[in-house]
Design a protein around this motif. Structure first.
Motif, PDB file in Angstrom:
ATOM      1  N   LEU A  51      38.755  45.110  65.286  1.00  0.00           N
ATOM      2  CA  LEU A  51      39.314  45.038  64.025  1.00  0.00           C
ATOM      3  C   LEU A  51      37.649  45.270  62.196  1.00  0.00           C
ATOM      4  CD1 LEU A  51      42.286  42.495  64.263  1.00  0.00           C
ATOM      5  CD2 LEU A  51      41.616  45.571  63.685  1.00  0.00           C
ATOM      6  N   ASN A  52      36.729  44.642  63.442  1.00  0.00           N
ATOM      7  CA  ASN A  52      35.586  44.578  62.733  1.00  0.00           C
ATOM      8  C   ASN A  52      34.428  44.283  62.707  1.00  0.00           C
ATOM      9  OD1 ASN A  52      34.243  43.283  60.660  1.00  0.00           O
ATOM     10  ND2 ASN A  52      34.693  40.965  60.095  1.00  0.00           N
ATOM     11  N   PRO A  53      34.096  45.875  63.030  1.00  0.00           N
ATOM     12  CA  PRO A  53      32.932  46.438  63.787  1.00  0.00           C
ATOM     13  C   PRO A  53      31.862  46.075  63.455  1.00  0.00           C
ATOM     14  CG  PRO A  53      34.169  48.026  63.842  1.00  0.00           C
ATOM     15  CD  PRO A  53      35.088  46.795  62.538  1.00  0.00           C
ATOM     16  N   GLU A  54      31.257  45.343  61.493  1.00  0.00           N
ATOM     17  CA  GLU A  54      30.189  44.695  61.721  1.00  0.00           C
ATOM     18  C   GLU A  54      30.211  43.741  61.956  1.00  0.00           C
ATOM     19  OE1 GLU A  54      27.821  47.038  60.159  1.00  0.00           O
ATOM     20  OE2 GLU A  54      29.152  48.858  60.655  1.00  0.00           O
ATOM     21  N   GLY A  55      31.463  42.771  61.708  1.00  0.00           N
ATOM     22  CA  GLY A  55      31.451  41.656  62.208  1.00  0.00           C
ATOM     23  C   GLY A  55      30.890  40.834  61.075  1.00  0.00           C
ATOM     24  N   GLY A  56      30.806  39.343  60.478  1.00  0.00           N
ATOM     25  CA  GLY A  56      30.414  39.183  59.349  1.00  0.00           C
ATOM     26  C   GLY A  56      30.604  37.058  59.264  1.00  0.00           C
ATOM     27  N   THR A  57      30.474  36.742  57.922  1.00  0.00           N
ATOM     28  CA  THR A  57      30.270  35.540  57.640  1.00  0.00           C
ATOM     29  C   THR A  57      30.974  35.215  56.767  1.00  0.00           C
ATOM     30  OG1 THR A  57      28.189  35.047  56.426  1.00  0.00           O
ATOM     31  CG2 THR A  57      28.258  34.925  58.635  1.00  0.00           C
ATOM     32  N   ARG A  58      32.000  34.012  56.542  1.00  0.00           N
ATOM     33  CA  ARG A  58      33.123  33.834  55.687  1.00  0.00           C
ATOM     34  C   ARG A  58      32.452  31.943  55.353  1.00  0.00           C
ATOM     35  NH1 ARG A  58      39.399  36.115  56.331  1.00  0.00           N
ATOM     36  NH2 ARG A  58      38.256  38.489  58.310  1.00  0.00           N
ATOM     37  N   ASN A  59      32.509  31.292  54.143  1.00  0.00           N
ATOM     38  CA  ASN A  59      32.610  30.219  53.640  1.00  0.00           C
ATOM     39  C   ASN A  59      34.148  30.290  53.617  1.00  0.00           C
ATOM     40  OD1 ASN A  59      33.689  31.243  51.332  1.00  0.00           O
ATOM     41  ND2 ASN A  59      31.631  31.467  49.959  1.00  0.00           N
ATOM     42  N   LEU A  60      33.602  28.684  53.079  1.00  0.00           N
ATOM     43  CA  LEU A  60      35.548  27.913  53.050  1.00  0.00           C
ATOM     44  C   LEU A  60      36.452  28.846  51.790  1.00  0.00           C
ATOM     45  CD1 LEU A  60      37.097  26.169  53.529  1.00  0.00           C
ATOM     46  CD2 LEU A  60      36.294  24.935  51.746  1.00  0.00           C
ATOM     47  N   GLU A  61      35.662  29.259  50.862  1.00  0.00           N
ATOM     48  CA  GLU A  61      37.415  30.303  50.136  1.00  0.00           C
ATOM     49  C   GLU A  61      37.250  31.812  50.476  1.00  0.00           C
ATOM     50  OE1 GLU A  61      36.703  32.208  45.451  1.00  0.00           O
ATOM     51  OE2 GLU A  61      35.816  29.924  45.804  1.00  0.00           O
ATOM     52  N   GLN A  62      36.604  32.429  51.235  1.00  0.00           N
ATOM     53  CA  GLN A  62      37.433  32.741  52.056  1.00  0.00           C
ATOM     54  C   GLN A  62      37.134  32.884  53.143  1.00  0.00           C
ATOM     55  OE1 GLN A  62      33.075  34.746  52.086  1.00  0.00           O
ATOM     56  NE2 GLN A  62      32.732  36.075  50.772  1.00  0.00           N
ATOM     57  N   THR A  63      37.683  32.277  54.078  1.00  0.00           N
ATOM     58  CA  THR A  63      38.121  31.559  55.279  1.00  0.00           C
ATOM     59  C   THR A  63      39.564  30.884  54.500  1.00  0.00           C
ATOM     60  OG1 THR A  63      36.065  31.041  56.499  1.00  0.00           O
ATOM     61  CG2 THR A  63      38.766  30.726  56.856  1.00  0.00           C
ATOM     62  N   LEU A  64      39.742  30.566  53.702  1.00  0.00           N
ATOM     63  CA  LEU A  64      41.213  30.092  52.822  1.00  0.00           C
ATOM     64  C   LEU A  64      41.688  30.692  52.135  1.00  0.00           C
ATOM     65  CD1 LEU A  64      40.341  27.161  51.404  1.00  0.00           C
ATOM     66  CD2 LEU A  64      41.334  26.894  53.693  1.00  0.00           C
ATOM     67  N   SER A  65      41.215  32.596  51.846  1.00  0.00           N
ATOM     68  CA  SER A  65      42.408  33.664  51.857  1.00  0.00           C
ATOM     69  C   SER A  65      41.909  33.946  52.756  1.00  0.00           C
ATOM     70  CB  SER A  65      40.706  34.148  50.752  1.00  0.00           C
ATOM     71  OG  SER A  65      41.130  35.351  50.156  1.00  0.00           O
ATOM     72  N   GLY A  66      41.814  34.461  53.809  1.00  0.00           N
ATOM     73  CA  GLY A  66      41.863  34.862  55.021  1.00  0.00           C
ATOM     74  C   GLY A  66      42.983  34.295  55.283  1.00  0.00           C
ATOM     75  N   ALA A  67      43.595  32.942  55.697  1.00  0.00           N
ATOM     76  CA  ALA A  67      44.759  32.649  56.290  1.00  0.00           C
ATOM     77  C   ALA A  67      45.909  33.542  55.450  1.00  0.00           C
ATOM     78  CB  ALA A  67      44.187  31.114  55.813  1.00  0.00           C
ATOM     79  N   GLU A  68      45.324  33.200  54.146  1.00  0.00           N
ATOM     80  CA  GLU A  68      46.745  33.286  53.220  1.00  0.00           C
ATOM     81  C   GLU A  68      47.374  35.315  53.428  1.00  0.00           C
ATOM     82  OE1 GLU A  68      48.743  31.536  51.044  1.00  0.00           O
ATOM     83  OE2 GLU A  68      47.528  30.423  51.972  1.00  0.00           O
ATOM     84  N   GLN A  69      45.654  35.633  53.732  1.00  0.00           N
ATOM     85  CA  GLN A  69      46.362  37.421  53.682  1.00  0.00           C
ATOM     86  C   GLN A  69      46.977  38.005  55.087  1.00  0.00           C
ATOM     87  OE1 GLN A  69      42.198  39.198  53.007  1.00  0.00           O
ATOM     88  NE2 GLN A  69      42.998  38.154  50.325  1.00  0.00           N
ATOM     89  N   ALA A  70      46.479  37.304  55.896  1.00  0.00           N
ATOM     90  CA  ALA A  70      46.946  37.813  57.766  1.00  0.00           C
ATOM     91  C   ALA A  70      48.200  37.679  58.012  1.00  0.00           C
ATOM     92  CB  ALA A  70      46.437  36.449  58.593  1.00  0.00           C
ATOM     93  N   HIS A  71      49.070  36.659  57.031  1.00  0.00           N
ATOM     94  CA  HIS A  71      50.872  37.488  56.246  1.00  0.00           C
ATOM     95  C   HIS A  71      50.884  38.795  56.635  1.00  0.00           C
ATOM     96  CE1 HIS A  71      49.613  32.482  56.368  1.00  0.00           C
ATOM     97  NE2 HIS A  71      50.492  32.656  56.828  1.00  0.00           N
TER      98      HIS A  71
END
Length: 149
Positions: A43-63
């Protein structure tokens, strides 16, 4: 309240994700300087890093992307403040993705390495190995090592 052990904290985080927790529920578990490292995967062929804000945003978008998430912890290892979890993950795709159509079951074998400090998760490295429709099962069954002979 008693501080959770590193294993209890990592397990609580995984259980929260399985329950569909959003930013509000997982935020207390994560340190202010939390970093998530996703190593390259389907799903993410490049990989990557997320900080706290990006991780929390991702948790909301996962739905909006997956539903019916299941995290089955198969094994755990703890060394001091480091927790390694081997997880069987599955979910249902809610949108068309690289290897899955809407409504298809997705599966992955995940290794997550959590670093805990002062009662919060400071970092998570995630190695996600997805089973795609082209390869619905592992190519080699590592439980049968007769192929080494």
């Amino acid at each position: 309240m008693t501080e959770l052990s590193p294993l209890e904290l990592a397990t609580k985080f995984v259980q929260a994700m399985e329950a569909g927790a959003g930013a509000e529920e997982i935020r207390p578990l994560l340190a202010e300087d939390f970093i998530l490292t996703e190593w390259p995967h389907a799903l993410n062929p490049e990989g990557g890093t997320r900080n706290l804000e990006q991780t929390l945003s991702g948790a909301e978008q996962a739905h909006q992307v997956v539903s019916e998430q299941s995290y089955r912890i198969k094994r755990s290892t703890v060394q001091g403040e480091r927790v390694v979890l081997e997880i069987e993950w599955s979910a249902t795709a809610m949108i068309d993705l690289n290897f899955w159509n809407t409504g298809q079951k997705m599966r992955a074998r995940v290794i997550s390495i959590f670093e805990v400090k002062n009662g919060q998760i400071q970092s998570q490295d995630s190695y996600d190995c997805y089973y795609t429709n082209d390869h619905p099962e592992p190519v080699i069954d590592l439980g049968d090592l007769s192929w080494l002979s």
